[in-house]
Design a protein around this motif. Structure first.
Motif, mmCIF file in Angstrom:
data_model
loop_
_atom_site.group_PDB
_atom_site.id
_atom_site.type_symbol
_atom_site.label_atom_id
_atom_site.label_comp_id
_atom_site.label_asym_id
_atom_site.label_seq_id
_atom_site.Cartn_x
_atom_site.Cartn_y
_atom_site.Cartn_z
ATOM 1 N N ALA A 112 0.432 -1.380 0.092
ATOM 2 C CA ALA A 112 0.212 0.073 -0.076
ATOM 3 C C ALA A 112 0.877 1.355 0.251
ATOM 4 O O ALA A 112 0.454 2.036 -1.092
ATOM 5 C CB ALA A 112 -0.884 0.473 1.168
ATOM 6 N N TRP A 113 1.674 1.380 0.682
ATOM 7 C CA TRP A 113 2.752 2.652 1.252
ATOM 8 C C TRP A 113 2.929 2.823 -0.597
ATOM 9 O O TRP A 113 3.622 3.813 -0.753
ATOM 10 C CB TRP A 113 3.632 1.968 1.926
ATOM 11 C CG TRP A 113 4.873 3.421 2.097
ATOM 12 C CD1 TRP A 113 6.023 3.196 1.895
ATOM 13 C CD2 TRP A 113 4.608 4.426 3.082
ATOM 14 N NE1 TRP A 113 7.254 4.755 2.484
ATOM 15 C CE2 TRP A 113 5.540 5.157 3.300
ATOM 16 C CE3 TRP A 113 4.052 4.842 4.478
ATOM 17 C CZ2 TRP A 113 6.059 6.523 4.221
ATOM 18 C CZ3 TRP A 113 3.470 5.477 5.237
ATOM 19 C CH2 TRP A 113 5.350 6.139 4.275
ATOM 20 N N GLY A 114 3.938 2.060 -1.217
ATOM 21 C CA GLY A 114 4.937 1.907 -2.385
ATOM 22 C C GLY A 114 3.483 2.428 -3.317
ATOM 23 O O GLY A 114 3.509 3.649 -4.215
ATOM 24 N N GLY A 115 1.763 2.230 -3.808
ATOM 25 C CA GLY A 115 1.490 2.226 -3.781
ATOM 26 C C GLY A 115 1.266 3.662 -4.112
ATOM 27 O O GLY A 115 1.486 4.431 -5.076
ATOM 28 N N PHE A 116 0.348 4.570 -2.991
ATOM 29 C CA PHE A 116 0.073 5.651 -2.913
ATOM 30 C C PHE A 116 1.843 6.356 -3.334
ATOM 31 O O PHE A 116 1.463 7.575 -3.464
ATOM 32 C CB PHE A 116 0.094 5.694 -0.635
ATOM 33 C CG PHE A 116 -1.614 5.443 -0.919
ATOM 34 C CD1 PHE A 116 -2.244 6.256 -2.010
ATOM 35 C CD2 PHE A 116 -1.757 4.714 -0.211
ATOM 36 C CE1 PHE A 116 -3.384 5.707 -0.980
ATOM 37 C CE2 PHE A 116 -2.836 3.995 0.175
ATOM 38 C CZ PHE A 116 -3.827 5.018 -1.217
ATOM 39 N N GLY A 117 2.670 5.851 -2.984
ATOM 40 C CA GLY A 117 4.294 6.729 -2.970
ATOM 41 C C GLY A 117 3.804 7.037 -4.756
ATOM 42 O O GLY A 117 4.586 7.966 -5.416
ATOM 43 N N ALA A 118 4.209 6.259 -5.436
ATOM 44 C CA ALA A 118 4.293 6.401 -6.545
ATOM 45 C C ALA A 118 3.059 6.479 -7.328
ATOM 46 O O ALA A 118 3.350 7.520 -8.507
ATOM 47 C CB ALA A 118 4.351 4.296 -7.063
ATOM 48 N N GLY A 177 2.085 5.191 -12.221
ATOM 49 C CA GLY A 177 2.504 5.148 -11.556
ATOM 50 C C GLY A 177 1.655 4.402 -10.054
ATOM 51 O O GLY A 177 2.265 3.289 -9.870
ATOM 52 N N SER A 178 0.063 4.464 -10.205
ATOM 53 C CA SER A 178 -0.676 2.901 -10.027
ATOM 54 C C SER A 178 -0.186 1.490 -10.054
ATOM 55 O O SER A 178 0.071 0.741 -9.887
ATOM 56 C CB SER A 178 -1.667 3.182 -9.045
ATOM 57 O OG SER A 178 -2.230 4.130 -10.648
ATOM 58 N N ALA A 179 -0.180 1.495 -12.199
ATOM 59 C CA ALA A 179 -0.351 0.723 -12.781
ATOM 60 C C ALA A 179 0.429 -0.482 -12.495
ATOM 61 O O ALA A 179 1.259 -1.156 -12.237
ATOM 62 C CB ALA A 179 -0.953 0.735 -14.163
ATOM 63 N N THR A 180 2.259 0.576 -12.395
ATOM 64 C CA THR A 180 3.454 -0.010 -12.469
ATOM 65 C C THR A 180 3.178 -0.842 -11.158
ATOM 66 O O THR A 180 4.094 -1.873 -11.414
ATOM 67 C CB THR A 180 4.830 1.137 -12.727
ATOM 68 O OG1 THR A 180 4.723 2.197 -13.829
ATOM 69 C CG2 THR A 180 5.510 0.788 -12.276
ATOM 70 N N VAL A 181 2.871 -0.402 -10.067
ATOM 71 C CA VAL A 181 2.993 -0.992 -8.639
ATOM 72 C C VAL A 181 2.425 -2.116 -8.590
ATOM 73 O O VAL A 181 2.949 -3.313 -8.228
ATOM 74 C CB VAL A 181 2.510 0.283 -7.378
ATOM 75 C CG1 VAL A 181 2.109 -0.422 -6.393
ATOM 76 C CG2 VAL A 181 3.503 1.374 -7.664
ATOM 77 N N VAL A 182 1.453 -1.723 -9.709
ATOM 78 C CA VAL A 182 0.258 -3.749 -9.374
ATOM 79 C C VAL A 182 0.696 -4.153 -10.491
ATOM 80 O O VAL A 182 1.023 -5.691 -9.219
ATOM 81 C CB VAL A 182 -1.188 -2.890 -9.669
ATOM 82 C CG1 VAL A 182 -1.615 -4.230 -9.551
ATOM 83 C CG2 VAL A 182 -1.620 -2.309 -8.456
ATOM 84 N N ILE A 183 1.428 -3.715 -11.423
ATOM 85 C CA ILE A 183 2.250 -5.273 -12.327
ATOM 86 C C ILE A 183 3.386 -5.359 -11.906
ATOM 87 O O ILE A 183 3.800 -6.871 -11.520
ATOM 88 C CB ILE A 183 2.455 -4.158 -13.512
ATOM 89 C CG1 ILE A 183 1.048 -4.116 -14.638
ATOM 90 C CG2 ILE A 183 3.154 -4.885 -14.604
ATOM 91 C CD1 ILE A 183 0.878 -3.285 -15.869
ATOM 92 N N TRP A 184 4.598 -4.544 -11.287
ATOM 93 C CA TRP A 184 5.326 -4.505 -10.785
ATOM 94 C C TRP A 184 5.446 -6.530 -9.511
ATOM 95 O O TRP A 184 7.019 -6.731 -9.487
ATOM 96 C CB TRP A 184 5.976 -3.988 -10.309
ATOM 97 C CG TRP A 184 7.708 -3.678 -10.358
ATOM 98 C CD1 TRP A 184 9.234 -4.387 -8.629
ATOM 99 C CD2 TRP A 184 9.285 -3.615 -11.505
ATOM 100 N NE1 TRP A 184 10.175 -4.350 -9.281
ATOM 101 C CE2 TRP A 184 10.066 -3.839 -10.539
ATOM 102 C CE3 TRP A 184 9.240 -3.510 -12.571
ATOM 103 C CZ2 TRP A 184 11.721 -3.542 -11.132
ATOM 104 C CZ3 TRP A 184 9.979 -2.713 -13.177
ATOM 105 C CH2 TRP A 184 11.639 -2.587 -12.515
ATOM 106 N N VAL A 199 8.522 6.270 -13.355
ATOM 107 C CA VAL A 199 7.282 6.113 -14.353
ATOM 108 C C VAL A 199 6.575 7.108 -14.040
ATOM 109 O O VAL A 199 6.189 7.968 -15.530
ATOM 110 C CB VAL A 199 6.673 4.600 -14.435
ATOM 111 C CG1 VAL A 199 5.666 4.413 -15.776
ATOM 112 C CG2 VAL A 199 7.832 3.583 -14.848
ATOM 113 N N CYS A 200 5.894 7.704 -13.247
ATOM 114 C CA CYS A 200 5.193 8.548 -13.076
ATOM 115 C C CYS A 200 6.121 10.089 -13.111
ATOM 116 O O CYS A 200 5.215 10.642 -13.846
ATOM 117 C CB CYS A 200 4.549 8.148 -11.093
ATOM 118 S SG CYS A 200 2.970 9.692 -11.043
#
Length: 483
Positions: A396-402, A429-436, A455-456
Motif C-alpha cells: 500500500a505504501w508503494g502504491g500511494f508513493g508511486a 504510477g499505480s499501474a506500475t506498482v500493481v504489475i511490478w 514512471v509516474c
C-alpha cells in the motif's frame, strides 16, 4: 493475562471512545468531518501525522524485522527519516497554502481537480479510486496487527480478536471524524513514544547493559550486528526507497492541509522529526535486544517480540499501558485511513458524481456509513492470521508513493504541469506498482515504489509537455499560492 492488565486496557479503549463522542458534538459539516476546519496546532498535527504514519508496523513489523535479521533493518529507518524530513520541509507549507487557494480543497482528489480545472471529473475519480484500492490493503494490515495483539495478549481466537479491535476503531472514527482521529492520534503518539523508549531500555538493563546485549547477539547470530549483512545494492535501494512514499500518503499530507497556519510548519516539523527518529531507533533496538533475550526460546512469530517483552519485563499495570501503546499504533493509522477513504466516497464520488446538491448533514452520514463498509472489506482481507503486517504495508505504501508522490510534488512546484500530465502520472504510477508486484526475480525484486515513482514522474513531464500549456487563470493561481 492478569486482571490489572485487562482493566488498564479497557480504560484506554473507553478513553478513545469518549474522545470520539466529544468530537461528535463538534462535527456539524463536511469540512469539520474531513479536515477539522483547518484548526490543528503544530503539536497535534505533528504527532497525529507521525502516529497515523507509523501504524502497527512500528511496534510489530519493524521490531520483528530487527529480531529476524538484525541491524540491517536500519536502512528502512534512514530512508523513512529522510523522506519525512523532506516532506515537512518542502511539501507541507506549499500544500497548506495551495489547497486553500484552490477553492479551499478538502481532499487530495478535490485539490487535484481544482488545481488543474478538470471539469471532466477524471482526475477526481481516478485518484479517489487509487485511494480506495490501496487503503483497503493498508487498513487490512492494521486489522491483522490488531488481531495478533488481542490473540497474543488475551488468548482470544484470531477472528474474534480481529472483530473486537475493528469495532472500537470504527466506533470513534464513525462518530468524531477528523478531529476525533487527530486528537486520539496525538495521545496515541505520546503513548507510542514512551513505550518505544521504555521497552528497549528495560530489556537492555535486564540483560546487563548494551555491551552484554551485543556479546549475546554476536554469539547467537554474528550477522545481526552487521548493517550490510544479507544486503545487496538493490536491497539497500529498496529499503531507502521507503522514504519516497511520504510525498503521496493521503493520511499524512492531509495533516499539512489541516494546520491552522503555514507559520506552524517549522514547529510541527521539529516535533515530528524528534518523535520519529527516537521511535524508529526504539523499535529497532527492541528487536535487536530480543535476539539476545529470547535466544534460548526463539519466538514463533518475530512480529510479536514487542508484545512478549511487555509481558515478561513489566508489572501487569505497566504491561497493560504498553499493550495499549501497540493498539495505539494500530488504531492511529486505521482511523486515518478509514477517514480519508470515506472522504473519497462522500466528497469525490457521491457529491461529485451522484448528488451535487447533497446537504452537509447528508454528506457527513455518507462518510460515516463508508467508514463501516470499508472496514468490513478490510476485515475480510485480514481474515488470514498468517498475513504479514510488513508485506501488506509495503504494498500500500508503494502504491500511494508511486501514484501520488510525483503528482503532488510537481503540482506544487512546476507551473507547466497540466491535467493530462496529472492523469498520466496517476494511472502509470499505480499501474506500475500493481504489475511490478506480480513479477519476481532479478531486477523485479526491487521495491515496486522505485519504478513506479520514476514512471509516474516521466509520464507527468512527457504528457504535460506534449499537450497544451495550463491556462492563464491556472498559472496566476500557481503564482498566488507560491507567493
Amino acid at each position: 493475562m492478569s486482571t490489572a492488565t485487562l482493566v488498564t486496557f479497557i480504560v484506554y479503549l473507553a478513553a478513545m471512545l469518549a474522545i470520539g463522542l466529544w468530537f461528535y458534538r463538534m462535527t456539524s459539516n463536511l469540512s469539520d468531518y474531513i479536515l477539522g476546519g483547518r484548526s490543528l496546532g503544530p503539536g497535534v498535527a505533528a504527532l497525529s501525522a507521525g502516529a497515523s504514519d507509523m501504524s502497527g508496523w512500528l511496534l510489530l513489523g519493524l521490531p520483528g524485522a530487527a529480531y529476524a535479521a538484525g541491524l540491517n533493518s536500519i536502512w528502512i529507518c534512514i530512508g523513512l527519516s529522510l523522506g519525512a524530513y523532506l516532506n515537512w520541509q518542502f511539501v507541507a507549507k506549499r500544500l497548506r497554502t495551495y489547497t486553500e487557494v484552490a477553492k479551499n480543497s478538502l481532499t487530495i482528489p478535490d485539490y487535484l481537480e481544482n488545481r488543474f480545472r478538470d471539469d471532466s471529473k477524471l482526475i477526481r475519480i481516478i485518484s479517489a479510486f487509487v485511494i480506495l484500492l490501496f487503503f483497503t490493503f493498508y487498513t487490512s494490515s492494521g486489522m491483522v496487527a490488531g488481531g495478533k495483539l488481542f490473540e497474543n495478549s488475551f488468548g482470544l481466537d484470531y477472528t474474534a480478536a480481529l472483530w473486537i479491535g475493528a469495532i472500537v476503531i470504527i466506533s470513534y472514527t464513525f462518530l468524531g471524524g477528523f478531529l476525533a482521529v487527530s486528537w486520539t492520534d496525538f495521545f496515541q503518539g505520546l503513548l507510542m513514544f514512551a513505550a518505544l523508549l521504555i521497552v528497549p531500555i528495560a530489556a537492555i538493563v535486564e540483560l546487563g547493559g548494551f555491551g552484554v546485549v551485543v556479546e549475546k547477539v554476536a554469539s547467537v547470530n554474528p550477522e545481526a550486528l552487521d548493517v550490510f549483512a544479507g544486503m545487496t545494492a538493490m536491497g539497500i535501494i529498496s529499503s531507502m526507497a521507503w522514504g519516497l512514499g511520504y510525498f503521496g500518503q493521503p493520511h499524512i499530507i492531509t495533516r499539512f492541509m489541516a494546520l491552522k497556519s503555514k507559520k506552524d510548519v517549522p514547529t510541527a516539523r521539529l516535533i515530528g522529526m524528534v518523535w520519529m527518529i527516537f521511535g524508529l531507533l526504539g523499535a529497532v533496538f527492541t528487536g535487536f535486544a530480543g535476539i539476545a533475550y529470547f535466544a534460548d526460546k526463539p519466538l514463533a512469530d518475530a512480529e510479536t517480540v514487542f508484545m512478549d517483552f511487555t509481558q515478561v519485563l513489566f508489572q501487569p499495570w505497566v504491561a497493560g499501558i504498553l499493550l495499549a501503546a501497540i493498539l495505539s499504533a494500530i488504531m492511529s493509522t486505521i482511523d486515518s485511513q478509514l477517514l480519508v477513504s470515506s472522504s473519497a466516497i462522500a466528497e469525490d464520488f457521491y457529491k461529485a458524481i451522484f448528488r451535487k446538491n447533497a446537504s452537509e448533514k447528508e454528506l457527513v452520514w455518507v462518510g460515516r456509513i463508508s467508514v463501516v463498509v470499508i472496514a468490513l472489506i478490510a476485515i475480510v482481507l485480514a481474515s488470514n492470521p498468517d498475513s504479514s503486517v510488513l508485506d501488506l504495508v509495503s504494498y500500500a505504501w508503494g502504491g500511494f508513493g508511486a501514484a501520488f508522490g510525483p503528482v503532488i510534488i510537481l503540482s506544487l512546484f512546476w507551473k507547466r504541469m497540466n491535467r493530462w500530465g496529472a492523469l498520466a502520472g496517476l494511472v502509470s504510477g499505480s499501474a506500475t506498482v500493481v504489475i511490478w508486484k506480480q513479477l519476481e526475480g532479478g531486477l523485479y525484486d526491487l521495491y515496486e515504489i522505485v519504478p513506479g515513482f520514476i514512471v509516474c514522474t516521466l509520464a507527468i513531464i512527457i504528457f504535460s509537455l506534449l499537450t497544451e500549456a495550463p491556462s492563464e487563470e491556472i498559472q496566476e493561481e500557481f503564482e498566488k499560492a507560491k507567493a
